[in-house]
Design an enzyme around this catalytic site. Sequence first.
Site, PDB file in Angstrom:
ATOM      1  N   HIS A  72       0.858  -1.199   0.000  1.00  0.00           N
ATOM      2  CA  HIS A  72       0.000   0.000   0.000  1.00  0.00           C
ATOM      3  C   HIS A  72       0.891   1.245   0.000  1.00  0.00           C
ATOM      4  CE1 HIS A  72      -2.872   3.059   1.231  1.00  0.00           C
ATOM      5  NE2 HIS A  72      -3.809   2.232   0.790  1.00  0.00           N
ATOM      6  N   GLU A 125      -3.977   1.773  -7.550  1.00  0.00           N
ATOM      7  CA  GLU A 125      -4.365   2.936  -6.747  1.00  0.00           C
ATOM      8  C   GLU A 125      -3.456   4.117  -7.077  1.00  0.00           C
ATOM      9  OE1 GLU A 125      -6.528   1.796  -2.913  1.00  0.00           O
ATOM     10  OE2 GLU A 125      -4.412   1.715  -2.459  1.00  0.00           O
TER      11      GLU A 125
HETATM   12  C1  PEP Z   1      -6.799   3.395   0.268  1.00  0.00           C
HETATM   13  O1  PEP Z   1      -6.275   3.789   1.297  1.00  0.00           O
HETATM   14  O2  PEP Z   1      -6.456   2.305  -0.225  1.00  0.00           O
HETATM   15  C2  PEP Z   1      -7.815   4.231  -0.372  1.00  0.00           C
HETATM   16  C3  PEP Z   1      -8.218   3.899  -1.556  1.00  0.00           C
HETATM   17  O3  PEP Z   1      -8.261   5.313   0.334  1.00  0.00           O
HETATM   18  P1  PEP Z   1      -9.502   6.284  -0.034  1.00  0.00           P
HETATM   19  O4  PEP Z   1     -10.618   5.404  -0.544  1.00  0.00           O
HETATM   20  O5  PEP Z   1      -9.845   6.924   1.242  1.00  0.00           O
HETATM   21  O6  PEP Z   1      -9.021   7.232  -1.075  1.00  0.00           O
END
Ligand code: PEP
Length: 255
Positions: free
Chosen positions: A98, A168
């Site tokens: 992450h 992400e």
């Molecule tokens: C995450 O921490 O993996 C994430 C996607 O956070 P958020 O949905 O709050 O942007």
Amino acid sequence: MNHPKLVVGNWKMNPATVAEAKKIASRIKIATAKLEHTDVVICPPLAFIAPCSGRGKHHKMLMGAQTVSPETESGPHTGEVSVMMLRDLGVEYVIVGHSEQRKRGDTDEMVSRRLKAVLESGLTPILCIGETVRDDSGAYLGSLKNQIKASCADISYKDAKKIIIAYEPIWAIGATEAMKPEDIYETSLFVKKVFSDLFGAETSSKIKVLYGGSVTFRNAHDIMVIGKVDGLLVGRESVNAPGFIELIKVVDGIK
Ligand code: PEP
């Protein structure tokens, strides 16, 4: 879309108390009972995994962890928690790499060690990748490719099939808006192409690619349908029980 769809809630360091954690988990458990096409995994902080856990006859909520030690043997590793310990708690999925962990020092090499530990134990890794900025020249594609290559170094074809990729973009995490669904589609195709080059087209067609970054119940439908991803990694909205429950219903309703 690879079925079943998958929604993963990353609770981060929330909520503040075990009582609140149990309340959120029990509401989610009830909501999962009616799902037909979607798996739901919650990843609470380590201290709350046991109190929130429990596979039940009356719900389908699954347990995940936010990280794990790269060390697999018990021993002098203060502060670490092993894959075996997580498995013993009923954990089936583990997030690795992450961006908030990478920011605190996790290198690609460390991510690769954690990934291997998860795969060796038989649990399912959710490998996070994502660019810091999205530049017009497309350099971010190179950095995504390098991240995948370095994190998956020395992984066998057989194990590669078990990896779930969570794309992400770092700039969309904790932001006010998610990435545009059209861009998500384009990038998830790129991720699959990189996987195909590394592990073959068959493996690439089987792996799930999730999107994460400011997902809410309001944008979940378009991200899934236009973005054509296999699921979502949800941060803030995953500790807001009503919003998260609405979100998993939206996802489950998509054909
Ligand atoms: C995450 O921490 O993996 C994430 C996607 O956070 P958020 O949905 O709050 O942007």
